[in-house]
Motif scaffolding. Structure first.
Motif, PDB file in Angstrom:
ATOM      1  N   PRO A  74       0.836  -1.247  -0.052  1.00 39.67           N
ATOM      2  CA  PRO A  74       0.076  -0.075  -0.205  1.00 39.67           C
ATOM      3  C   PRO A  74       0.729   1.429  -0.014  1.00 39.67           C
ATOM      4  O   PRO A  74       0.471   2.434  -0.516  1.00 39.67           O
ATOM      5  N   THR A  75       1.984   1.216   0.528  1.00 44.93           N
ATOM      6  CA  THR A  75       3.005   2.427   0.510  1.00 44.93           C
ATOM      7  C   THR A  75       3.445   2.779  -0.705  1.00 44.93           C
ATOM      8  O   THR A  75       4.023   3.821  -0.981  1.00 44.93           O
ATOM      9  N   TYR A  76       3.084   1.871  -1.469  1.00 40.63           N
ATOM     10  CA  TYR A  76       3.549   2.199  -3.149  1.00 40.63           C
ATOM     11  C   TYR A  76       2.330   2.370  -3.977  1.00 40.63           C
ATOM     12  O   TYR A  76       2.389   3.209  -4.953  1.00 40.63           O
ATOM     13  N   ILE A  77       1.210   1.826  -3.668  1.00 40.61           N
ATOM     14  CA  ILE A  77       0.071   1.912  -4.507  1.00 40.61           C
ATOM     15  C   ILE A  77      -0.377   3.479  -4.198  1.00 40.61           C
ATOM     16  O   ILE A  77      -0.833   4.009  -5.241  1.00 40.61           O
ATOM     17  N   LEU A  78      -0.706   3.793  -3.122  1.00 43.04           N
ATOM     18  CA  LEU A  78      -1.285   5.216  -2.731  1.00 43.04           C
ATOM     19  C   LEU A  78      -0.476   6.190  -3.267  1.00 43.04           C
ATOM     20  O   LEU A  78      -1.211   7.042  -3.995  1.00 43.04           O
ATOM     21  N   PRO A  79       1.027   6.484  -3.308  1.00 42.86           N
ATOM     22  CA  PRO A  79       1.712   7.472  -4.141  1.00 42.86           C
ATOM     23  C   PRO A  79       1.477   7.335  -5.498  1.00 42.86           C
ATOM     24  O   PRO A  79       1.433   8.372  -6.397  1.00 42.86           O
ATOM     25  N   ALA A  80       1.540   6.051  -6.164  1.00 42.90           N
ATOM     26  CA  ALA A  80       1.017   5.966  -7.479  1.00 42.90           C
ATOM     27  C   ALA A  80      -0.295   6.459  -8.031  1.00 42.90           C
ATOM     28  O   ALA A  80      -0.378   7.141  -8.914  1.00 42.90           O
ATOM     29  N   LEU A  81      -1.226   6.045  -7.205  1.00 40.23           N
ATOM     30  CA  LEU A  81      -2.413   6.566  -7.367  1.00 40.23           C
ATOM     31  C   LEU A  81      -2.733   8.170  -7.424  1.00 40.23           C
ATOM     32  O   LEU A  81      -3.294   8.971  -8.187  1.00 40.23           O
ATOM     33  N   ALA A  82      -1.936   8.695  -6.253  1.00 38.77           N
ATOM     34  CA  ALA A  82      -2.152  10.183  -6.182  1.00 38.77           C
ATOM     35  C   ALA A  82      -1.331  10.793  -7.385  1.00 38.77           C
ATOM     36  O   ALA A  82      -1.927  11.780  -8.109  1.00 38.77           O
ATOM     37  N   GLY A  83      -0.239  10.198  -7.911  1.00 36.04           N
ATOM     38  CA  GLY A  83       0.345  10.767  -9.106  1.00 36.04           C
ATOM     39  C   GLY A  83      -0.301  10.318 -10.320  1.00 36.04           C
ATOM     40  O   GLY A  83      -0.545  11.505 -11.048  1.00 36.04           O
ATOM     41  N   VAL A  84      -1.148   9.395 -10.661  1.00 37.14           N
ATOM     42  CA  VAL A  84      -1.889   9.227 -11.780  1.00 37.14           C
ATOM     43  C   VAL A  84      -3.147  10.289 -11.547  1.00 37.14           C
ATOM     44  O   VAL A  84      -3.399  10.835 -12.721  1.00 37.14           O
ATOM     45  N   CYS A  85      -3.565  10.694 -10.523  1.00 36.43           N
ATOM     46  CA  CYS A  85      -4.815  11.409 -10.313  1.00 36.43           C
ATOM     47  C   CYS A  85      -4.240  13.041 -10.635  1.00 36.43           C
ATOM     48  O   CYS A  85      -5.034  13.644 -11.377  1.00 36.43           O
ATOM     49  N   LEU A  86      -3.072  13.160  -9.972  1.00 38.71           N
ATOM     50  CA  LEU A  86      -2.454  14.531 -10.397  1.00 38.71           C
ATOM     51  C   LEU A  86      -2.441  14.575 -11.841  1.00 38.71           C
ATOM     52  O   LEU A  86      -2.472  15.842 -12.331  1.00 38.71           O
ATOM     53  N   ALA A  87      -1.738  13.767 -12.685  1.00 38.96           N
ATOM     54  CA  ALA A  87      -1.446  13.851 -13.994  1.00 38.96           C
ATOM     55  C   ALA A  87      -2.775  13.848 -14.957  1.00 38.96           C
ATOM     56  O   ALA A  87      -2.853  14.881 -15.657  1.00 38.96           O
ATOM     57  N   ILE A  88      -3.876  13.374 -14.310  1.00 36.01           N
ATOM     58  CA  ILE A  88      -5.039  13.515 -15.004  1.00 36.01           C
ATOM     59  C   ILE A  88      -5.576  14.682 -14.988  1.00 36.01           C
ATOM     60  O   ILE A  88      -6.194  15.543 -15.909  1.00 36.01           O
ATOM     61  N   ASN A  89      -5.560  15.282 -13.719  1.00 41.83           N
ATOM     62  CA  ASN A  89      -6.121  16.620 -13.521  1.00 41.83           C
ATOM     63  C   ASN A  89      -5.282  17.674 -14.104  1.00 41.83           C
ATOM     64  O   ASN A  89      -5.980  18.806 -14.590  1.00 41.83           O
ATOM     65  N   LEU A  90      -3.886  17.513 -14.158  1.00 42.43           N
ATOM     66  CA  LEU A  90      -3.220  18.495 -15.180  1.00 42.43           C
ATOM     67  C   LEU A  90      -3.550  18.481 -16.508  1.00 42.43           C
ATOM     68  O   LEU A  90      -3.644  19.500 -17.086  1.00 42.43           O
ATOM     69  N   ILE A  91      -3.723  17.281 -17.021  1.00 42.26           N
ATOM     70  CA  ILE A  91      -4.251  17.420 -18.579  1.00 42.26           C
ATOM     71  C   ILE A  91      -5.729  17.859 -18.641  1.00 42.26           C
ATOM     72  O   ILE A  91      -5.899  18.504 -19.710  1.00 42.26           O
TER      73      ILE A  91
END
Length: 125
Positions: A74-91
């Motif tokens: 989970p300590t790898y999945i949660l930052p990955a999820l946060a990064g994907v969501c941030l990238a989508i929001n920037l797009i």
């Protein structure tokens, strides 16, 4: 002060994750919908800012676990999820800023009249 916040974060881990993960996903989904139907950049920006806040809190929560040496899946999945969501929001913000409006073909079709009517009633089209 920081240690007490980290302790709170670790103590209430399940509750924090149970709130932040769906909130981040829903805010990102709403930013995508707003972008797709052509809402103003101000409204897309509000949802992107909310998702940014949720993602930042999620990262701080994970850092509190890394600080004591806990390294699990989970300590790898949660930052990955946060990064994907941030990238989508920037797009979404970039698409809204350039006034690019992708076509949504199902709104204009006759069989989707009820969907288009509903979206107009709630102010989304």
């Amino acid at each position: 002060m920081v240690e007490s916040l980290f302790e709170f974060s670790r103590t209430h881990c399940i509750a924090i994750c149970a709130f932040l993960v769906p909130a981040n996903l829903l805010a990102t989904l709403q930013a995508m919908i707003f972008t797709g139907i052509g809402r103003p950049i101000f409204q897309v920006g509000i949802m992107s800012a909310a998702a940014l806040g949720y993602a930042t809190l999620m990262l701080i929560h994970v850092i509190s676990w890394w600080a004591i040496g806990v390294v699990m899946l989970p300590t790898y999945i949660l930052p990955a999820l946060a990064g994907v969501c941030l990238a989508i929001n920037l797009i979404c913000l970039l698409i809204s800023a350039t006034h690019f409006r992708p076509e949504i073909p199902w709104i204009d079709r006759r069989e989707s009249f009820a969907v288009a009517w509903f979206l107009r009633q709630i102010g989304m089209v």
